[in-house]
Design an enzyme around this catalytic site. Structure first.
Site, PDB file in Angstrom:
ATOM      1  N   CYS A  61       0.847  -1.205   0.000  1.00 27.22           N
ATOM      2  CA  CYS A  61       0.000   0.000   0.000  1.00 27.22           C
ATOM      3  C   CYS A  61       0.879   1.250   0.000  1.00 27.22           C
ATOM      4  CB  CYS A  61      -0.898   0.029   1.230  1.00 27.22           C
ATOM      5  SG  CYS A  61      -1.708   1.618   1.459  1.00 27.22           S
ATOM      6  N   ILE A  62       0.638   2.135  -0.942  1.00 25.82           N
ATOM      7  CA  ILE A  62       1.545   3.276  -1.127  1.00 25.82           C
ATOM      8  C   ILE A  62       1.562   4.211   0.082  1.00 25.82           C
ATOM      9  CG2 ILE A  62      -0.176   4.661  -2.395  1.00 25.82           C
ATOM     10  CD1 ILE A  62       2.262   5.646  -4.114  1.00 25.82           C
TER      11      ILE A  62
END
Lengths: 116, 96, 135, 116, 135, 96
Positions: E81-82
């Site tokens: 997840c960025i």
């Protein structure tokens, strides 16, 4: 000056217990008086014959039994916690002293710390 | 392993929320001569009706404000300058 | 008031715990009050505070940078425990070379060393204060 | 198919609550039915007038009040947990529905998840 | 038995939780049983499993490498997840360039993307299973 | 917000140790038709005399062996192959 390191987190699910052992061995390596107290779910570190190979971890049983040799003064376990988790003298790794009163144990040391 | 010296007054710094196992252990370990400071998640004890706090208890103001607990009057609040004074006054300090 | 010397130990990670924030607020007041900080020691998950790559959204505080600035401004030694750091991927150029790793990410002025520096704090500092995670 | 995201960790001390909000807003952004349930110490996210500037964090009060606009279907709070933490209707941010029974809330959703 | 498709979400970090270990044991048995893994998604502290710099002692398992090998061997997509990754200092070359960072440390074959890929798993996979930390 | 469908049988995967707030919440949420699997730290419940476990409860063998709890007979143990079967059988799964 003596330091009490307390382990209250159970084995394998987190790293705090292992990191507490590293702290107490480091104190001993530098000739500083140090003791370990296991309490709450942390007493489960002291059960004999742990076999964590299947979960990809190493047992600390050998490290604990070598503790006196490395200069760790005492390994204490909270009596009520041992009773809660069904840890009688025959289930405990060797070299553990039962402690009845947390306040007394803590008062016997000038420093008290957790690993995390 | 016997407690020789009479209770050494201790500063307890507690940051665990009520209901955390270490929150309970800390409250059991506090002696009459000790000082408790609630920080971070532990300040929720001010609102938690299931918790009984010791008399010598303070809560960190920044953490109380963050959580909108300023109308809770169960303990007084202190700032970081006062926490520094408490750590200087007590030679024994335990962070729970 | 007699000035005292402190060692601060941080075991809670930024963006998982409030420990780095609370420790910084405390450290600033220590200096205001005239005390000395002998050393800041990062242990366990606390080593993530020494990441040079942490990049929070621009409207959030960057705790590693805040801490690095405070340490540099006040010439306070800061150590990352080597065992905790290697496991969790906090690496300086020396360890990068030793283990032939593809990069390094230790934020200056943090340095990597063993628990011996924590033991030294226990012996030499008047106070050792811990900042843990809260779960 | 609807997803219930549960927040049981208190605000500011850990990040799980914020990461749970991100999850529910992402579901809503992709038009997936989603709801939030606050329980245990997690209900303290719902107290009005939080002011976390002094601890270097941002309040989520605005995000929560914008939740219906973003398509989040419901914000639920466990009644017993609110009572435990002294959260009456006048202390709660707007738009919160009280829930009496955890099992009923969970059964009304096909997916149930925590952020951490 | 009808083969099913799974998305696995890991939110617990290696060397702080047992989540990466349990998830890998589960993932291996999923394939043995003939099921498909659509994606592995790392969220929160779980993103640390994608560190290319994690260097445990040689007699301990290197969980990021174990996972990377399993993913590559079985051509399973894995996403970090960025938002979680940027905050916690897990960076690929694209993000390094965008934020002008001194390095990158994302382990292949992990890729960085948004929560949209987790939402997709919720929609498309028959099952979504979470592996959290335990404290 | 009313529960329309009758209880959808749910697989609960619990990894928190007894005493953790989420451990308690999970036990409260379990319905008669549900299956509980104890993993990681949660297997300590097998030894914890203060815990009452539901009837449909299994513990992960690898975690039980790691913690030397194989002589505790309060629940049966399962391996990962069986956990996979349980996740295939239940369309609703909650990881606590």
């Amino acid at each position: 000056m003596s330091t009490l390191i307390i382990v209250d987190q159970p084995p394998y699910g987190t790293w705090a217990g292992r990191e507490a052992l590293d702290m107490v061995f480091s104190l001993a390596a530098f000739d500083q008086p140090a003791a370990l107290l296991f309490t709450g779910a942390g007493v489960n570190w002291l059960r004999k014959q742990q076999a964590p190979d299947a979960i990809g971890q190493k047992s600390v049983e050998k490290n604990l039994s070598a503790a006196p040799m490395f200069g760790v003064e005492e390994i204490l376990a909270d009596t009520a916690s041992c009773e809660r988790f069904g840890l009688g003298p025959e289930q405990l790794v060797s070299g553990v002293t039962l402690a009845e009163n947390l306040q007394d144990v803590m008062n016997a040391h000038s420093n008290v710390a957790f690993a995390g | 392993m016997t407690s020789t010296q009479p209770a050494n007054p201790t500063l307890h710094i507690l940051n665990k929320p009520p209901g955390h196992p270490r929150f309970e252990t800390c409250l059991q370990a506090i002696q009459d001569c000790d000082q408790l400071v609630l920080t971070e998640n532990a300040v929720l004890a001010l609102a938690d009706r299931s918790v009984t706090l010791p008399a010598a208890c303070k809560a960190m103001k920044a953490d109380v404000d963050a959580r909108a607990l300023n109308e809770q009057t169960r303990t007084g609040t202190i700032d970081y300058a006062e926490l520094v004074r408490l750590t200087a006054k007590h030679s024994r300090i335990i962070s729970w | 008031m007699t000035p005292l010397s402190y060692t601060l130990v941080i075991t809670g990670a930024p963006w998982s715990s409030q420990a780095p924030q609370s420790a910084l607020a405390f450290a600033r007041e220590l200096l205001v009050a005239g005390h000395r900080i002998d050393r800041v020691f990062l242990y366990g998950e606390g080593v993530l505070l020494a990441s040079a790559l942490a990049t929070p959204p621009s409207d959030e505080v960057n705790w590693p940078k805040q801490w690095a600035g405070f340490l540099a401004d006040n010439a306070i030694p800061a150590t990352v425990c080597i065992a905790s750091a290697l496991r969790r991927g906090i690496i300086d150029d020396t360890e990068q070379a030793r283990y032939e790793l593809p990069g390094n990410n230790l934020l200056e002025p943090f340095g990597i060393a063993g628990l011996g520096e924590w033991v030294e704090g226990n012996v030499k500092s008047d106070r050792v204060i811990y900042f843990h995670g809260s779960n």
